[in-house]
Design an enzyme around this catalytic site. Structure first.
Site, PDB file in Angstrom:
ATOM      1  CB  CYS A  96      -2.171   6.995   1.853  1.00 15.65           C
ATOM      2  SG  CYS A  96      -3.480   6.249   2.800  1.00 15.65           S
TER       3      CYS A  96
ATOM      4  CD  GLU B 104      -2.950  -1.167   0.344  1.00 14.81           C
ATOM      5  OE1 GLU B 104      -3.149  -0.140  -0.336  1.00 14.81           O
ATOM      6  OE2 GLU B 104      -3.607  -2.210   0.204  1.00 14.81           O
TER       7      GLU B 104
HETATM    8  P1  NAD Z   1       8.369   4.992   4.445  1.00 15.44           P
HETATM    9  O1  NAD Z   1       8.363   4.223   3.178  1.00 15.44           O
HETATM   10  O2  NAD Z   1       9.507   5.903   4.701  1.00 15.44           O
HETATM   11  O3  NAD Z   1       8.319   4.000   5.694  1.00 15.44           O
HETATM   12  C1  NAD Z   1       7.291   3.051   5.871  1.00 15.44           C
HETATM   13  C2  NAD Z   1       7.795   1.932   6.769  1.00 15.44           C
HETATM   14  O4  NAD Z   1       8.827   1.219   6.071  1.00 15.44           O
HETATM   15  C3  NAD Z   1       8.424   2.414   8.078  1.00 15.44           C
HETATM   16  O5  NAD Z   1       8.078   1.532   9.123  1.00 15.44           O
HETATM   17  C4  NAD Z   1       9.916   2.336   7.763  1.00 15.44           C
HETATM   18  O6  NAD Z   1      10.715   2.175   8.921  1.00 15.44           O
HETATM   19  C5  NAD Z   1       9.972   1.101   6.901  1.00 15.44           C
HETATM   20  N1  NAD Z   1      11.151   0.989   6.037  1.00 15.44           N
HETATM   21  C6  NAD Z   1      11.980   1.979   5.616  1.00 15.44           C
HETATM   22  N2  NAD Z   1      12.970   1.469   4.843  1.00 15.44           N
HETATM   23  C7  NAD Z   1      12.769   0.129   4.766  1.00 15.44           C
HETATM   24  C8  NAD Z   1      13.433  -0.950   4.111  1.00 15.44           C
HETATM   25  N3  NAD Z   1      14.530  -0.742   3.376  1.00 15.44           N
HETATM   26  N4  NAD Z   1      12.932  -2.190   4.238  1.00 15.44           N
HETATM   27  C9  NAD Z   1      11.798  -2.419   4.950  1.00 15.44           C
HETATM   28  N5  NAD Z   1      11.140  -1.443   5.623  1.00 15.44           N
HETATM   29  C10 NAD Z   1      11.602  -0.179   5.519  1.00 15.44           C
HETATM   30  O7  NAD Z   1       6.989   5.777   4.496  1.00 15.44           O
HETATM   31  P2  NAD Z   1       6.478   6.805   5.613  1.00 15.44           P
HETATM   32  O8  NAD Z   1       7.171   8.112   5.433  1.00 15.44           O
HETATM   33  O9  NAD Z   1       6.512   6.167   6.961  1.00 15.44           O
HETATM   34  O10 NAD Z   1       4.934   6.949   5.216  1.00 15.44           O
HETATM   35  C11 NAD Z   1       4.506   7.845   4.249  1.00 15.44           C
HETATM   36  C12 NAD Z   1       4.178   7.114   2.957  1.00 15.44           C
HETATM   37  O11 NAD Z   1       3.248   6.079   3.217  1.00 15.44           O
HETATM   38  C13 NAD Z   1       3.522   7.990   1.920  1.00 15.44           C
HETATM   39  O12 NAD Z   1       4.084   7.718   0.662  1.00 15.44           O
HETATM   40  C14 NAD Z   1       2.066   7.553   1.945  1.00 15.44           C
HETATM   41  O13 NAD Z   1       1.353   7.770   0.755  1.00 15.44           O
HETATM   42  C15 NAD Z   1       2.211   6.110   2.255  1.00 15.44           C
HETATM   43  N6  NAD Z   1       0.984   5.543   2.808  1.00 15.44           N
HETATM   44  C16 NAD Z   1       0.230   4.746   2.003  1.00 15.44           C
HETATM   45  C17 NAD Z   1      -0.960   4.203   2.471  1.00 15.44           C
HETATM   46  C18 NAD Z   1      -1.815   3.348   1.586  1.00 15.44           C
HETATM   47  O14 NAD Z   1      -2.657   2.634   2.107  1.00 15.44           O
HETATM   48  N7  NAD Z   1      -1.653   3.345   0.257  1.00 15.44           N
HETATM   49  C19 NAD Z   1      -1.365   4.472   3.792  1.00 15.44           C
HETATM   50  C20 NAD Z   1      -0.571   5.291   4.578  1.00 15.44           C
HETATM   51  C21 NAD Z   1       0.607   5.808   4.085  1.00 15.44           C
END
Ligand code: NAD
Length: 505
Positions: free
Chosen positions: A287, A253
């Site tokens: 999101c 997502e």
């Molecule tokens: P992010 O991608 O920076 O982090 C998300 C999660 O992934 C965190 O727990 C982070 O620690 C982890 N992560 C980071 N690097 C990783 C790696 N190499 N391997 C595995 N895990 C890793 O995103 P964010 O800044 O926390 O959230 C914002 C983003 O989330 C926005 O792009 C938003 O659109 C998206 N979002 C999408 C939905 C949806 O349902 N489509 C819902 C909420 C947020």
């Protein structure tokens, strides 16, 4: 004397524990970065390994617990969340900034998901079909996948974990859960609630820490069979690649660039309310946030004038204050990113009609709110945006709205579909024919007619198309397709060898 900082731990194999090397990180309040809310384990690969093994051991027993019994734990979870709703909402507001009204909604989504999943424990229906052979019966039913990894962002720190943990557990899986570094306390509270409701030890293992360490170790761990990831498209691609190499199930997502379309026949006041709520609710960090507003040229100028006037009245502040409409953004890195996009928008030739900067202090003011201590950013509106500008195509994830003009429904749909993302869309029109065409042709997983781009309900499928997702859905009945595998069983009661496609041809 400095107040003692509360120390939190991981929960692995039924025990609360520190990270294997004792390192920690701080969780700070985005509305007042001087306030440390607690320290949390900066966990290691070894911690993930222990968690995965504990989840594997627990899975052997948990999968045999009848699904209705697993569901009844979720009913208790819902009851506890109802009783603690206000307290949890306050914790969430302090650690991620959105106003209490919204964090209460975030908890409510968890409550709704708990009660929904409780009943789904009695409804994990299979399909039985006649066999093509005599005296033979074909059954197919759902079985759990096994140990699942859950990696979540900070913007819905309660709802998103519950969308996964509750159905996943009811379906018989066990979990290793890594919440975002910015919202570890909400994840801790959720873990405590599941334990209080009677979840057996090892079924849920909470491992705090960095994405590149803990998240990557979860993604790579051979015992973990499925990964649910919610976050940015950039990180999602990394997770998907790792899962692809290992033939792991993965539900992604990811980002969005959602648009609200307002046609010239729309109820403009309603559309205006929707745009304000969609663009600036959760400080634009949903999101499904409205980051593009596509206005029919006939109503464009009037609408923009009202929008700017009303957005200018939104009150920034600490989400714990009842007077606050818009809280801070999550952290310094994110605020710098928003500033960068405002610069890009100006360089691209768009007009910054409102905001565009960090709000000043309140020096000399009688207003008790001090915005200089938090990661606040002004609600910002760009007009004169064209479809190919970066501020019209890239996810900003902050309180920045790009306004575009269209001359027809077809053009509005084309603009909406021109981005790589496809999570949510909305159209305001009184013409039922236009609404139906939009519902069919907007390339998004979710479309709202005459309401804002935000507002998912727990029992409906949730997710996006194109670069937002990979075909799976959270929410409702659809999430069980991710958390289960189909098992086909053939029962032959003929007492002789019957060869399919041979003896009946
Ligand atoms: P992010 O991608 O920076 O982090 C998300 C999660 O992934 C965190 O727990 C982070 O620690 C982890 N992560 C980071 N690097 C990783 C790696 N190499 N391997 C595995 N895990 C890793 O995103 P964010 O800044 O926390 O959230 C914002 C983003 O989330 C926005 O792009 C938003 O659109 C998206 N979002 C999408 C939905 C949806 O349902 N489509 C819902 C909420 C947020």
């Amino acid at each position: 004397m400095q107040p003692m900082t509360q120390k939190f731990q991981n929960y692995i194999g039924g025990r609360w524990s520190d990270s294997s090397d004792g390192k920690t990180f701080e969780n700070r309040n985005p509305a007042n970065w001087q306030e440390v809310l607690g320290t949390f384990p900066l966990s290691t690969k070894e911690d993930v390994d222990r968690a995965a093994k504990a989840a594997e051991a627990a899975f052997r027993k948990w999968r045999l617990v009848p699904a209705p019994e697993r569901g009844s734990i979720m009913r208790k979870v819902g009851d506890i969340m109802v009783a603690r709703k206000e307290e949890i909402a306050r914790i969430m507001t302090r650690e991620m900034g959105k106003p209490l009204l919204e964090t209460r909604g975030d908890v409510q989504e968890g409550i709704d998901t708990a009660y929904y999943c409780a009943t789904e424990g009695r409804r994990l229906f299979g399909i039985n079909t006649p066999s093509e052979l005599r005296n033979k019966l074909n059954l197919s039913f759902r079985v759990p996948v096994g140990v699942c990894g859950l990696i979540t962002p900070w913007n819905f720190p309660m709802a998103i974990p519950t969308w996964n943990l509750f159905p996943g557990l009811v379906a018989g899986n066990t979990f290793v859960f890594k919440p975002a570094e910015d919202t570890p306390q909400t994840a801790t509270v959720l873990t405590e609630i599941l334990l209080e409701a009677g979840l057996p030890e090892g079924c849920l293992n909470l491992v705090h820490g960095a994405g590149t360490t803990v998240g990557a170790a979860i993604t790579e761990h051979p015992v973990i069979r499925a990964i649910s990831f919610t976050g940015s498209t950039a990180t999602g691609r990394i997770v998907a690649e790792a899962c692809g190499r290992q033939t792991k199930h993965v539900c992604l997502e990811m980002g969005g660039k959602n648009a609200e379309i307002v046609m010239d026949d729309a109820d403009l006041d309603l559309a205006l309310e929707g745009a304000l709520w969609g663009a600036f609710g959760t400080t634009g960090q949903r999101c499904t946030a409205t980051s593009r507003l596509i206005l029919h040229e006939k109503i464009h100028d009037e609408f923009v004038q009202k929008l700017v006037a009303q957005a200018a009245r939104l009150r920034l502040g600490d989400g714990l204050e009842s007077t606050t409409d818009v809280g801070p953004v999550i952290n310094e890195k994110q605020r710098k990113n928003i500033e960068r996009y405002v610069r890009i928008g100006r360089e691209e030739g768009a007009t910054c009609a409102l905001g565009g900067g960090i709000p000043g202090g309140q020096a000399g003011s009688t207003d008790p709110r001090d915005l200089t201590k938090g990661w606040f950013f002004q609600p910002t509106i760009f007009t004169g945006v064209t479809p190919t500008m970066r501020i019209a195509t890239e996810e900003i994830f902050g309180p920045v709205l790009s306004v575009l003009k269209c001359s027809s429904l077809e053009e509005a749909i084309e603009i909406n579909n021109s981005v790589i993302y496809g999570l949510s869309s909305s159209i305001y029109t009184r013409d039922v024919n236009k609404a139906m065409v939009a519902a069919r042709d907007l390339e998004t997983g979710i479309t709202y007619i005459n309401s804002a781009t935000i507002g998912a309900e727990a029992h409906m499928p949730f997710g996006g198309v194109k670069a937002t997702g990979n075909g799976h859905r959270e929410g409702g009945w659809a999430v069980f397709d991710f958390y289960t595998e189909w098992k086909s069983v053939y029962i032959d009661y003929s007492g002789k060898l019957q060869r399919a496609q041979i003896d009946n041809s």
